[in-house]
Design a protein around this motif. Structure first.
Motif, short mmCIF file in Angstrom:
data_model
loop_
_atom_site.label_atom_id
_atom_site.label_comp_id
_atom_site.label_asym_id
_atom_site.label_seq_id
_atom_site.Cartn_x
_atom_site.Cartn_y
_atom_site.Cartn_z
N GLY A 107 31.24 37.07 48.55
CA GLY A 107 30.04 37.38 47.81
C GLY A 107 28.85 37.64 48.71
O GLY A 107 28.96 37.67 49.94
N VAL A 146 37.58 33.01 45.72
CA VAL A 146 36.51 33.89 45.25
C VAL A 146 35.18 33.18 45.44
O VAL A 146 35.02 32.01 45.08
CB VAL A 146 36.75 34.31 43.78
CG1 VAL A 146 36.87 33.12 42.87
CG2 VAL A 146 35.68 35.26 43.29
N THR A 147 34.22 33.89 46.03
CA THR A 147 32.90 33.30 46.31
C THR A 147 31.82 34.15 45.66
O THR A 147 32.03 35.33 45.37
CB THR A 147 32.64 33.20 47.83
OG1 THR A 147 32.50 34.51 48.38
CG2 THR A 147 33.78 32.46 48.53
N ASN A 148 30.67 33.54 45.46
CA ASN A 148 29.57 34.28 44.83
C ASN A 148 28.24 33.62 45.12
O ASN A 148 28.17 32.46 45.54
CB ASN A 148 29.79 34.39 43.32
CG ASN A 148 29.89 33.02 42.65
OD1 ASN A 148 28.96 32.24 42.65
ND2 ASN A 148 31.05 32.75 42.07
N HIS A 150 34.95 28.12 33.78
CA HIS A 150 33.95 29.16 33.58
C HIS A 150 33.72 29.45 32.10
O HIS A 150 34.53 29.10 31.24
CB HIS A 150 34.31 30.45 34.34
CG HIS A 150 35.51 31.18 33.81
ND1 HIS A 150 36.54 31.60 34.62
CD2 HIS A 150 35.86 31.61 32.57
CE1 HIS A 150 37.46 32.23 33.91
NE2 HIS A 150 37.06 32.25 32.66
N TYR A 193 30.82 27.74 35.92
CA TYR A 193 30.18 29.02 36.23
C TYR A 193 30.11 29.85 34.95
O TYR A 193 31.15 30.12 34.33
CB TYR A 193 30.98 29.75 37.30
CG TYR A 193 30.46 31.11 37.72
CD1 TYR A 193 29.65 31.25 38.83
CD2 TYR A 193 30.81 32.26 37.00
CE1 TYR A 193 29.19 32.51 39.23
CE2 TYR A 193 30.34 33.51 37.39
CZ TYR A 193 29.54 33.63 38.50
OH TYR A 193 29.07 34.87 38.89
N SER A 226 29.50 37.98 38.41
CA SER A 226 30.79 38.36 38.97
C SER A 226 31.82 37.29 38.66
O SER A 226 31.66 36.51 37.72
CB SER A 226 30.67 38.56 40.49
OG SER A 226 30.37 37.31 41.12
N THR A 227 32.92 37.27 39.40
CA THR A 227 33.88 36.18 39.49
C THR A 227 34.77 36.01 38.27
O THR A 227 36.00 35.99 38.39
CB THR A 227 33.16 34.84 39.82
OG1 THR A 227 32.50 34.97 41.08
CG2 THR A 227 34.11 33.66 39.86
N GLU A 257 37.50 38.65 37.74
CA GLU A 257 38.48 38.57 38.83
C GLU A 257 39.42 37.38 38.64
O GLU A 257 40.63 37.47 38.89
CB GLU A 257 37.73 38.46 40.16
CG GLU A 257 36.86 39.67 40.47
CD GLU A 257 35.68 39.36 41.40
OE1 GLU A 257 35.16 40.31 42.01
OE2 GLU A 257 35.26 38.19 41.50
N VAL A 258 38.85 36.26 38.20
CA VAL A 258 39.67 35.06 38.00
C VAL A 258 40.62 35.24 36.82
O VAL A 258 41.77 34.82 36.88
CB VAL A 258 38.76 33.83 37.80
CG1 VAL A 258 39.58 32.60 37.39
CG2 VAL A 258 37.99 33.53 39.08
N GLY A 291 37.35 28.76 43.49
CA GLY A 291 36.07 29.42 43.32
C GLY A 291 34.95 28.58 43.91
O GLY A 291 34.87 27.38 43.64
N SER A 319 30.64 28.69 44.65
CA SER A 319 29.36 29.36 44.41
C SER A 319 28.30 28.85 45.37
O SER A 319 28.28 27.67 45.71
CB SER A 319 28.89 29.10 42.97
OG SER A 319 29.79 29.64 42.03
#
Length: 275
Positions: free
Chosen positions: A30, A111-113, A133, A185, A213-214, A217-218, A230, A232
């Motif tokens: 991210g 996955v990062t953001n 999420h 998230y 985002s994210t 994708e997840v 994940g 953040s």
């Protein structure tokens, strides 16, 4: 759907033909975290525009390439720059790279953001491991025909973020003496930052942070039976009762300031995770 499968395989073949080893870990980097890809050794870099069927990232602060090689001895593929629903791409296009990662052999998606903190106990610069999420985008990347080759028609999202990996990330952070939060998230479509009333609503629904985002994708990663971690980076406080406003430049600035500890955490996760 047959066309999607064909496109996935075309992209995967193009990438695989350039790889010395099969990457088992996929990284979506991210805002502010793209530098981590520069630490990947013996790397092969492939621009998105050169990969058949790939979209091209248009967001300021995001590079647009895959970097594939070794990170702390682990074979990885990293996305420097991701695709967003608010750019005008369909949800299938946004998540297409995740499908391709699965096709080339990835088993774990990290996955990062960058996100806004709605939990009043958080502060800018905090890192948070995602436990769950809220999909508040108004869309889902799995809408439409389903191909059994890609995953089940009705995938279970009750443990989208494997609790074992959540605990593992907490242990890694403790070992590195990096404070870490954990929470939910809330994924929204963007590109506008949220109004005060919207932020209060999301917090009341259980969201700790909010971002653009994210979540898609997840969803696709779990549909494809990939495990997910994940993380953040809280770049600003998004408290509805006391909203001050934020710019993209400010988000990037905090993300850049936080990235040394963020990069250290992700590197140690990659180095020590059990697949």
């Amino acid at each position: 759907m047959d066309n999607l499968l064909e496109k996935i395989k075309q992209s995967a073949t193009y990438i695989s033909d350039k790889l010395p080893t099969i990457p088992k870990i996929g990284l979506i980097l991210g805002s502010g975290l793209g530098e981590l890809a520069n630490e990947i050794e013996n790397s092969v870099k492939i621009r998105y525009e050169d990969i058949p069927n790939f979209p091209v990232s248009t967001v300021e602060g995001h590079a647009g390439q895959l970097v594939i090689g070794q990170l702390h001895g682990q074979p990885v593929v990293a996305m420097q720059g991701r695709f967003h629903y608010y750019e005008g791409y369909s949800m299938q296009e946004v998540t297409f790279p995740v499908r391709v990662m699965k096709q080339i052999g990835v088993e774990l998606l990290v996955v990062t953001n960058a996100c806004g903190g709605m939990n009043k106990s958080f502060q800018p610069g905090d890192l948070m491991v995602i436990t769950d999420h809220l999909n508040m985008t108004g869309a889902n990347p799995l809408i439409g025909p389903n191909a059994a080759e890609l995953g089940p028609r009705f995938p279970d999202m009750s443990h989208a973020y494997n609790p074992t990996y959540v605990t593992f990330v907490e242990e890694v952070a403790q070992r590195l003496e990096i404070p870490i939060r954990k929470g939910v998230y809330a994924g929204v479509s963007g590109p506008t930052y949220m109004s005060g009333a919207e932020l209060i609503m999301l917090r009341e629904l259980g969201g700790d942070v909010v971002g653009m985002s994210t979540v898609p994708e997840v969803i696709v990663a779990r549909h494809a039976n990939m495990n997910v971690i994940g993380i953040s980076c809280v770049t600003d406080m998004a408290i509805g009762e006391d909203i001050k406003g934020i710019t993209h430049e400010e988000v990037v600035e905090v993300a850049n300031r936080t990235k040394p500890k963020f990069i250290s955490l992700v590197k140690e996760i990659v180095a020590t995770v059990q697949l």
